[in-house]
Design a protein around this motif. Structure first.
Motif, PDB file in Angstrom:
ATOM      1  N   GLU A  81       0.637  -1.061  -0.006  1.00  0.00           N
ATOM      2  CA  GLU A  81      -0.092   0.109  -0.092  1.00  0.00           C
ATOM      3  C   GLU A  81       0.983   1.113  -0.187  1.00  0.00           C
ATOM      4  O   GLU A  81       0.405   2.300  -0.180  1.00  0.00           O
ATOM      5  CB  GLU A  81      -1.155  -0.046   1.240  1.00  0.00           C
ATOM      6  N   GLU A  82       2.126   0.884   0.462  1.00  0.00           N
ATOM      7  CA  GLU A  82       2.971   2.203   0.193  1.00  0.00           C
ATOM      8  C   GLU A  82       3.834   2.424  -0.902  1.00  0.00           C
ATOM      9  O   GLU A  82       4.391   3.636  -1.431  1.00  0.00           O
ATOM     10  CB  GLU A  82       4.203   2.112   1.309  1.00  0.00           C
ATOM     11  N   PHE A  83       3.737   1.374  -1.980  1.00  0.00           N
ATOM     12  CA  PHE A  83       4.645   1.459  -2.998  1.00  0.00           C
ATOM     13  C   PHE A  83       4.196   2.571  -3.961  1.00  0.00           C
ATOM     14  O   PHE A  83       5.060   3.463  -4.375  1.00  0.00           O
ATOM     15  CB  PHE A  83       4.643   0.170  -3.692  1.00  0.00           C
ATOM     16  N   GLU A  84       2.944   2.650  -4.633  1.00  0.00           N
ATOM     17  CA  GLU A  84       2.367   3.484  -5.459  1.00  0.00           C
ATOM     18  C   GLU A  84       2.710   5.152  -5.086  1.00  0.00           C
ATOM     19  O   GLU A  84       3.011   6.090  -5.582  1.00  0.00           O
ATOM     20  CB  GLU A  84       1.227   3.213  -6.286  1.00  0.00           C
ATOM     21  N   PRO A  85       2.167   5.447  -3.689  1.00  0.00           N
ATOM     22  CA  PRO A  85       2.171   6.658  -3.172  1.00  0.00           C
ATOM     23  C   PRO A  85       3.658   7.068  -3.120  1.00  0.00           C
ATOM     24  O   PRO A  85       3.668   8.332  -3.472  1.00  0.00           O
ATOM     25  CB  PRO A  85       1.442   6.536  -1.754  1.00  0.00           C
ATOM     26  N   ARG A  86       4.419   6.206  -2.872  1.00  0.00           N
ATOM     27  CA  ARG A  86       5.855   6.534  -2.868  1.00  0.00           C
ATOM     28  C   ARG A  86       6.468   6.919  -3.953  1.00  0.00           C
ATOM     29  O   ARG A  86       7.419   8.247  -4.261  1.00  0.00           O
ATOM     30  CB  ARG A  86       6.816   5.530  -2.095  1.00  0.00           C
ATOM     31  N   ILE A  87       6.137   6.411  -5.096  1.00  0.00           N
ATOM     32  CA  ILE A  87       6.483   6.588  -6.310  1.00  0.00           C
ATOM     33  C   ILE A  87       6.032   7.915  -6.872  1.00  0.00           C
ATOM     34  O   ILE A  87       6.676   8.732  -7.381  1.00  0.00           O
ATOM     35  CB  ILE A  87       5.938   5.524  -7.480  1.00  0.00           C
ATOM     36  N   LYS A  88       4.896   8.098  -6.560  1.00  0.00           N
ATOM     37  CA  LYS A  88       4.174   9.625  -7.164  1.00  0.00           C
ATOM     38  C   LYS A  88       4.662  10.685  -6.304  1.00  0.00           C
ATOM     39  O   LYS A  88       4.801  11.686  -6.976  1.00  0.00           O
ATOM     40  CB  LYS A  88       2.484   9.300  -6.590  1.00  0.00           C
ATOM     41  N   GLN A  89       5.017  10.438  -5.138  1.00  0.00           N
ATOM     42  CA  GLN A  89       5.833  11.379  -4.342  1.00  0.00           C
ATOM     43  C   GLN A  89       7.038  11.984  -4.958  1.00  0.00           C
ATOM     44  O   GLN A  89       7.483  13.130  -4.979  1.00  0.00           O
ATOM     45  CB  GLN A  89       5.861  10.979  -2.720  1.00  0.00           C
ATOM     46  N   LEU A  90       7.980  10.798  -5.254  1.00  0.00           N
ATOM     47  CA  LEU A  90       8.974  11.052  -5.757  1.00  0.00           C
ATOM     48  C   LEU A  90       9.347  11.336  -7.322  1.00  0.00           C
ATOM     49  O   LEU A  90       9.889  12.326  -7.638  1.00  0.00           O
ATOM     50  CB  LEU A  90      10.207   9.898  -5.395  1.00  0.00           C
ATOM     51  N   PHE A  91       8.433  10.918  -7.935  1.00  0.00           N
ATOM     52  CA  PHE A  91       8.154  10.893  -9.429  1.00  0.00           C
ATOM     53  C   PHE A  91       6.947  11.028 -10.035  1.00  0.00           C
ATOM     54  O   PHE A  91       6.238  10.148 -10.289  1.00  0.00           O
ATOM     55  CB  PHE A  91       9.030   9.505 -10.130  1.00  0.00           C
ATOM     56  N   PRO A  92       6.215  12.152  -9.889  1.00  0.00           N
ATOM     57  CA  PRO A  92       4.698  12.418  -9.772  1.00  0.00           C
ATOM     58  C   PRO A  92       4.437  12.276 -11.528  1.00  0.00           C
ATOM     59  O   PRO A  92       3.184  11.683 -11.511  1.00  0.00           O
ATOM     60  CB  PRO A  92       4.593  13.854  -9.628  1.00  0.00           C
ATOM     61  N   ASP A  93       5.158  12.036 -12.524  1.00  0.00           N
ATOM     62  CA  ASP A  93       4.920  11.933 -13.812  1.00  0.00           C
ATOM     63  C   ASP A  93       5.031  10.223 -14.169  1.00  0.00           C
ATOM     64  O   ASP A  93       4.637   9.864 -15.388  1.00  0.00           O
ATOM     65  CB  ASP A  93       5.565  12.691 -14.753  1.00  0.00           C
TER      66      ASP A  93
END
Length: 80
Positions: A42-54
């Protein structure tokens, strides 16, 4: 002089997910510029979006899985 360095760097993933392990609910994930982090599914995609929004988390070129893409170790609430 190594001429492959620049071309390899251009193709290096922004996110690398380490091997699947059954002794943890987490998978180690390396984010370019931020280092390794243990993440639950559950943390994986939100962390990606935090660091690399696009970044599309399903982009196989930019998000590399060592094995078992999108699989996470089984974990049940109350387990250590």
């Amino acid at each position: 002089m190594d001429t492959n360095t620049d071309s390899n760097a251009a193709e290096k993933p922004l996110v690398e997910v380490a091997e699947f392990r059954t002794d943890s609910r987490y998978r180690l994930v390396h984010f370019k510029g931020a280092g390794w982090e243990p993440l639950a599914p559950e943390e994986f995609e939100p962390r990606i979006k935090q660091l690399f929004p696009d970044l599309d988390p399903h982009d196989p070129v930019r998000v590399h899985w060592a094995d078992r893409p999108w699989e996470w170790p089984a974990w049940h609430p109350g387990e250590a």
